[in-house]
Scaffold this motif. Structure first.
Motif, PDB file in Angstrom:
ATOM      1  N   THR B 166       0.834  -1.197   0.000  1.00 53.42           N
ATOM      2  CA  THR B 166       0.000   0.000   0.000  1.00 53.42           C
ATOM      3  C   THR B 166       0.874   1.255   0.000  1.00 53.42           C
ATOM      4  O   THR B 166       1.765   1.400   0.841  1.00 53.42           O
ATOM      5  CB  THR B 166      -0.912   0.031   1.233  1.00 53.42           C
ATOM      6  N   VAL B 167       0.628   2.119  -0.928  1.00 52.68           N
ATOM      7  CA  VAL B 167       1.408   3.338  -1.067  1.00 52.68           C
ATOM      8  C   VAL B 167       1.075   4.320   0.054  1.00 52.68           C
ATOM      9  O   VAL B 167      -0.085   4.491   0.421  1.00 52.68           O
ATOM     10  CB  VAL B 167       1.117   3.994  -2.431  1.00 52.68           C
ATOM     11  N   THR B 168       2.112   4.942   0.617  1.00 52.26           N
ATOM     12  CA  THR B 168       1.897   6.035   1.542  1.00 52.26           C
ATOM     13  C   THR B 168       2.002   7.315   0.731  1.00 52.26           C
ATOM     14  O   THR B 168       3.084   7.661   0.248  1.00 52.26           O
ATOM     15  CB  THR B 168       2.957   6.035   2.651  1.00 52.26           C
ATOM     16  N   GLY B 169       0.875   7.987   0.573  1.00 45.70           N
ATOM     17  CA  GLY B 169       0.930   9.205  -0.214  1.00 45.70           C
ATOM     18  C   GLY B 169      -0.444   9.691  -0.590  1.00 45.70           C
ATOM     19  O   GLY B 169      -1.433   8.968  -0.476  1.00 45.70           O
ATOM     20  N   CYS B 170      -0.496  10.949  -1.010  1.00 48.74           N
ATOM     21  CA  CYS B 170      -1.763  11.498  -1.463  1.00 48.74           C
ATOM     22  C   CYS B 170      -1.515  12.412  -2.662  1.00 48.74           C
ATOM     23  O   CYS B 170      -0.550  13.174  -2.682  1.00 48.74           O
ATOM     24  CB  CYS B 170      -2.439  12.290  -0.350  1.00 48.74           C
ATOM     25  N   GLY B 171      -2.376  12.280  -3.653  1.00 47.56           N
ATOM     26  CA  GLY B 171      -2.335  13.197  -4.777  1.00 47.56           C
ATOM     27  C   GLY B 171      -3.613  14.009  -4.794  1.00 47.56           C
ATOM     28  O   GLY B 171      -4.693  13.471  -4.570  1.00 47.56           O
ATOM     29  N   SER B 172      -3.487  15.315  -5.020  1.00 49.65           N
ATOM     30  CA  SER B 172      -4.666  16.182  -5.074  1.00 49.65           C
ATOM     31  C   SER B 172      -4.663  16.981  -6.365  1.00 49.65           C
ATOM     32  O   SER B 172      -3.597  17.289  -6.918  1.00 49.65           O
ATOM     33  CB  SER B 172      -4.686  17.141  -3.882  1.00 49.65           C
ATOM     34  N   PHE B 173      -5.850  17.330  -6.804  1.00 55.20           N
ATOM     35  CA  PHE B 173      -6.016  17.998  -8.095  1.00 55.20           C
ATOM     36  C   PHE B 173      -7.054  19.099  -7.982  1.00 55.20           C
ATOM     37  O   PHE B 173      -8.016  18.973  -7.225  1.00 55.20           O
ATOM     38  CB  PHE B 173      -6.500  16.992  -9.154  1.00 55.20           C
ATOM     39  N   VAL B 174      -6.864  20.167  -8.754  1.00 53.62           N
ATOM     40  CA  VAL B 174      -7.914  21.165  -8.919  1.00 53.62           C
ATOM     41  C   VAL B 174      -8.416  21.043 -10.357  1.00 53.62           C
ATOM     42  O   VAL B 174      -7.638  21.152 -11.298  1.00 53.62           O
ATOM     43  CB  VAL B 174      -7.394  22.595  -8.658  1.00 53.62           C
ATOM     44  N   VAL B 175      -9.713  20.774 -10.492  1.00 55.48           N
ATOM     45  CA  VAL B 175     -10.310  20.661 -11.822  1.00 55.48           C
ATOM     46  C   VAL B 175     -11.180  21.892 -12.036  1.00 55.48           C
ATOM     47  O   VAL B 175     -11.952  22.281 -11.142  1.00 55.48           O
ATOM     48  CB  VAL B 175     -11.168  19.381 -11.938  1.00 55.48           C
ATOM     49  N   GLU B 176     -11.071  22.518 -13.220  1.00 51.23           N
ATOM     50  CA  GLU B 176     -11.837  23.742 -13.426  1.00 51.23           C
ATOM     51  C   GLU B 176     -12.575  23.708 -14.763  1.00 51.23           C
ATOM     52  O   GLU B 176     -12.353  22.841 -15.603  1.00 51.23           O
ATOM     53  CB  GLU B 176     -10.922  24.967 -13.347  1.00 51.23           C
ATOM     54  N   SER B 278      -0.152  -0.376  -4.336  1.00 52.52           N
ATOM     55  CA  SER B 278      -1.608  -0.329  -4.396  1.00 52.52           C
ATOM     56  C   SER B 278      -2.092   0.791  -3.478  1.00 52.52           C
ATOM     57  O   SER B 278      -1.294   1.505  -2.897  1.00 52.52           O
ATOM     58  CB  SER B 278      -2.219  -1.664  -3.976  1.00 52.52           C
ATOM     59  N   GLY B 279      -3.402   0.912  -3.329  1.00 57.66           N
ATOM     60  CA  GLY B 279      -3.955   1.944  -2.457  1.00 57.66           C
ATOM     61  C   GLY B 279      -4.406   3.149  -3.242  1.00 57.66           C
ATOM     62  O   GLY B 279      -3.870   3.445  -4.316  1.00 57.66           O
ATOM     63  N   CYS B 280      -5.410   3.873  -2.691  1.00 59.21           N
ATOM     64  CA  CYS B 280      -5.940   5.045  -3.385  1.00 59.21           C
ATOM     65  C   CYS B 280      -4.840   6.012  -3.765  1.00 59.21           C
ATOM     66  O   CYS B 280      -4.903   6.688  -4.788  1.00 59.21           O
ATOM     67  CB  CYS B 280      -6.899   5.822  -2.492  1.00 59.21           C
ATOM     68  N   GLY B 281      -3.812   6.105  -2.903  1.00 56.79           N
ATOM     69  CA  GLY B 281      -2.768   7.094  -3.128  1.00 56.79           C
ATOM     70  C   GLY B 281      -1.894   6.754  -4.321  1.00 56.79           C
ATOM     71  O   GLY B 281      -1.250   7.633  -4.896  1.00 56.79           O
ATOM     72  N   CYS B 282      -1.857   5.480  -4.698  1.00 56.49           N
ATOM     73  CA  CYS B 282      -0.911   5.050  -5.729  1.00 56.49           C
ATOM     74  C   CYS B 282      -1.186   5.730  -7.068  1.00 56.49           C
ATOM     75  O   CYS B 282      -0.338   6.450  -7.604  1.00 56.49           O
ATOM     76  CB  CYS B 282      -0.953   3.538  -5.878  1.00 56.49           C
ATOM     77  N   SER B 283      -2.392   5.534  -7.615  1.00 56.92           N
ATOM     78  CA  SER B 283      -2.667   6.151  -8.912  1.00 56.92           C
ATOM     79  C   SER B 283      -2.687   7.673  -8.783  1.00 56.92           C
ATOM     80  O   SER B 283      -2.336   8.386  -9.718  1.00 56.92           O
ATOM     81  CB  SER B 283      -3.980   5.630  -9.492  1.00 56.92           C
ATOM     82  N   ALA B 284      -3.070   8.179  -7.590  1.00 57.56           N
ATOM     83  CA  ALA B 284      -3.125   9.627  -7.408  1.00 57.56           C
ATOM     84  C   ALA B 284      -1.742  10.264  -7.504  1.00 57.56           C
ATOM     85  O   ALA B 284      -1.558  11.255  -8.209  1.00 57.56           O
ATOM     86  CB  ALA B 284      -3.774   9.969  -6.061  1.00 57.56           C
ATOM     87  N   VAL B 285      -0.753   9.682  -6.827  1.00 58.90           N
ATOM     88  CA  VAL B 285       0.574  10.306  -6.879  1.00 58.90           C
ATOM     89  C   VAL B 285       1.282  10.030  -8.204  1.00 58.90           C
ATOM     90  O   VAL B 285       2.066  10.850  -8.671  1.00 58.90           O
ATOM     91  CB  VAL B 285       1.474   9.906  -5.679  1.00 58.90           C
ATOM     92  N   VAL B 286       0.985   8.875  -8.803  1.00 61.51           N
ATOM     93  CA  VAL B 286       1.610   8.590 -10.104  1.00 61.51           C
ATOM     94  C   VAL B 286       1.064   9.555 -11.167  1.00 61.51           C
ATOM     95  O   VAL B 286       1.813  10.086 -11.987  1.00 61.51           O
ATOM     96  CB  VAL B 286       1.395   7.121 -10.531  1.00 61.51           C
ATOM     97  N   LEU B 287      -0.251   9.819 -11.100  1.00 58.34           N
ATOM     98  CA  LEU B 287      -0.818  10.777 -12.049  1.00 58.34           C
ATOM     99  C   LEU B 287      -0.302  12.181 -11.761  1.00 58.34           C
ATOM    100  O   LEU B 287       0.163  12.877 -12.667  1.00 58.34           O
ATOM    101  CB  LEU B 287      -2.353  10.756 -11.983  1.00 58.34           C
TER     102      LEU B 287
END
Lengths: 119, 335, 225
Positions: B166-176, B278-287
């Protein structure tokens, strides 16, 4: 020296069986299942008189694995029945293993108090 | 009103909602991986300066969202909605973060598909004319997840070769709602696929059919071919799941040269994670770290991000139930 | 059936026919054609909804027959799903990375054996120190428990467990690890529900079943000696 080799062989074999149970059976066997299985299995073997020879030959190789804990429980109950009768069946097992359980509780508590998980 | 929908499951965003800014904060293990240079912040321990891992995960999410806002020169009050989720019971990470940011909030649970689900919903909100700016976050933390789903971290158990880290991490985005380059053009909403697997240490096998179902449906709905995409990236099937997905696609006569997985990219084989991340953070930080940067460089023009979630609950696995899985896809285009 | 009124006999007939079809595919180990599968699914869904409504309309005492029919329909839904699931699982198993059975077995044997050797050495030292056999054995267990707990606290025991597997689980040091690991991890939930309760996550069942079995053994011994 011979004692050490015997302990190595018996202890190693007991662990090997556990590993094969985890790896080769289709069921999802977790360490919890293994520990419970070894304690109860050891107690039953002991009651049938099959574990004592293993202890005599393998020494710590048979007492250190958790099946040895089961052996102590079973022998404790039997000894206690001999000396105290029916009531001995209830307390005997725990009496014989009380030092081990108390040690595990105390050391467990102390370590959990002073250390933090590393992750 | 005309439906802005293609086929059964694919949404078309005609107004081209766009990703304005992004940020990622990760733990030490991810910081030692091959994508390290792409992350905004790398923590040198898994606690940050918090007392508990759960609090640490909450900070990961909050910091990454604040960083993404700062990069766009925005404040939380500029966002119309916040869409966020994580792996923990009652998605506490997202709840506390939304509380502290004070933005109207939709909590999401989609396991590893959370980010794709969030981006799809952001697209819907914006394209529907209900929002101008939406924040999206997805986080996970190795130590909070392990003990909730598997064993305590100090417990001496073997991790099978099929297990993912499980990835330790968070990715955040602003969509406009202004078209700016990184456009979300389509989203394909997945169905729950349950192939009856029960092994909590093998998510790849459980999730691959869900990813396959969503990819196949997406191509049908849009009439595209697999090589109309520069990259089809799942998040996160791991090595085994990726192999199975490719096998499933090949059986349909598709070429799988452009199929990859976030869980494979984030760690190097030497890191001994077995099947990958794996983990929600994985695809978020990779993206947020890697993929968008590659798009900006022109390496990829159009990618299909397929978030794959194993909707696993310890309660139901203990009761001997199978693992239901889902996959949501979003099409990202850069021009 | 939706909007078509209920025809229990018809439902039953179709149920039997469908079952034949499903069993056929099951035996062959083949997936149903996508359209056929969709059609069967749809049919089952319609009938299930219809039966549910009928069940709701009937008086409690008259429901038995219809409840039976409903559970048969549900079973068939599961059977239909199972075909696909089993075929997939068969394929996925082939892709799984090879298990490292031999390596695991050797490591378990060696590490487990070595922990027992350490125990044997301690045992000999305690005996030299003047303890009789039983006391020496107990003292050995307690000392090993101490080290198992300590190495868990230091974050080393899980590293050992990662490659030793059963070799570090089955010795009594592993029992100590199974107590300390959850207690440590949940310390942040306080000393009652965190540490106190979690110490027994795995030790609890071990002690429970161990005790129960020992009581049975004592009783059997009492009545048969």
């Amino acid at each position: 020296m011979e004692d050490l080799i015997k302990a190595f062989l018996v202890g190693g074999a007991l662990c090997l069986i556990g590993q094969l149970l985890m790896d080769l059976t289709p069921f999802n066997i977790t360490p919890g299942h293994i520990l419970v299985g070894y304690v109860t299995g050891g107690a039953i073997l002991s009651a049938l008189g099959l574990y004592q020879p293993l202890v005599e030959w393998g020494g710590a190789g048979a007492t250190v694995p958790l099946s040895g804990f089961g052996h102590s429980l079973a022998q404790g109950a039997i000894e206690s029945v001999k000396s105290k009768g029916l009531l001995g069946a209830l307390g005997g097992g725990l009496e014989a293993t009380s030092v081990g359980i108390a040690a595990a509780v105390v050391f467990g508590l102390v370590v959990a108090t002073f250390f933090n998980p590393k992750g | 009103m005309v439906l802005k929908k293609l086929g059964k499951q694919t949404l078309q965003f005609n107004s081209m909602p766009s990703i304005k800014s992004w940020a990622s904060v990760v733990g030490p293990m991810e910081g030692q991986g091959p994508l390290a240079e792409y992350f905004d912040v790398i923590w040198d321990n898994t606690l940050g300066s918090e007392k508990t891992w759960e609090k640490a995960e909450q900070k990961l999410m909050q910091y990454s969202m604040e960083l993404a806002l700062e990069k766009a020169a925005l404040l939380p009050t500029d966002l119309d909605f916040y869409l966020a989720g994580d792996l923990l019971n009652q998605i506490i990470t997202a709840n506390f973060t939304a509380g502290s940011l004070g933005i109207p909030f939709f909590g999401l649970f989609g396991a590893c598909s959370t980010l794709a689900e969030g981006l799809a919903l952001a697209g819907i909100l914006i394209d529907g004319g209900y929002a101008a700016k939406v924040g999206v976050s997805a986080s996970s933390h190795h130590d909070t997840a392990e003990r909730q789903f598997r064993f305590p971290t100090e417990f001496g158990v073997q991790r099978p070769m099929t297990a993912q880290w499980t990835v330790t991490g968070c990715g955040s985005f602003v969509v406009e709602n202004k078209s700016n380059g990184f456009k979300i053009t389509q989203a394909t909403i997945g169905k729950v696929v349950d192939m009856g697997t029960m092994n909590a240490n093998d998510m790849g096998t459980a999730m691959a059919p869900a990813a396959f179902d969503t990819i196949q449906t997406h191509l049908q709905d849009t009439g595209r071919k697999i090589d109309d995409y520069d990259l089809i990236i799942t998040g996160d099937l791991g090595l085994l799941g990726n192999n199975i997905l490719k096998e499933l696609l090949k059986k349909q006569g598709m070429d799988t040269g452009n199929v990859s997985d976030c869980g494979i990219l984030i760690y190097s084989p030497e890191q001994d994670t077995h099947s990958g991340g794996s983990g929600c953070g994985c695809s978020a930080v990779v993206l947020a770290g890697y993929l968008l940067e590659q798009m900006r460089k022109g390496l990829y023009k159009r990618i299909f991000l397929v978030g794959t979630g194993a909707l696993l609950s310890p309660t139901s696995t203990f009761q001997g139930n199978s693992i239901p899985c889902i996959a949501h896809g979003v099409v990202l285009e850069y021009s | 059936m939706t909007g078509k009124g209920f025809d229990l006999e018809g439902i039953r007939e179709r149920l039997v026919k469908r079952q034949e079809l499903i069993d056929h595919y099951k035996e062959q180990g083949k997936n149903l054609d996508k359209n056929l599968e969709q059609q069967l699914k749809q049919e089952l869904q319609q009938e299930h909804q219809g039966v549910l409504l009928l069940e709701a309309q009937k008086e409690k005492d008259d429901r038995q027959e219809i409840v039976k029919l409903r559970s048969e329909l549900e079973q068939q839904q599961q059977d239909l799903l199972k075909i696909k699931q089993l075929n997939y699982q068969r394929m996925a198993v082939k892709m799984a990375p090879p298990m490292t059975v031999l390596r695991n077995a050797i490591l378990a044997f060696v590490v487990g054996g070595l922990i027992c050797v350490i125990g044997q050495v301690m045992f000999a030292l305690f005996q030299q120190g003047g303890l009789v056999e039983k006391e020496a054995s107990t003292a050995t267990s307690a000392t090993l428990v101490f080290f198992g707990a300590l190495f868990t606290g230091l974050g080393l025991y899980d590293e050992l467990g990662k490659f030793a597997g059963a070799g570090s689980i089955i010795p009594i040091t592993g029992f100590a690890n199974s107590m300390v690991a959850p207690a440590l991890e949940f310390k942040r939930e306080g000393f009652v529900y965190g540490v106190g309760a979690r110490l027994f996550t795995i030790a609890g069942p071990v002690i429970t079943y161990g005790t129960v079995v020992s009581i049975f053994i004592g009783l059997i011994y009492y009545f048969t000696k």
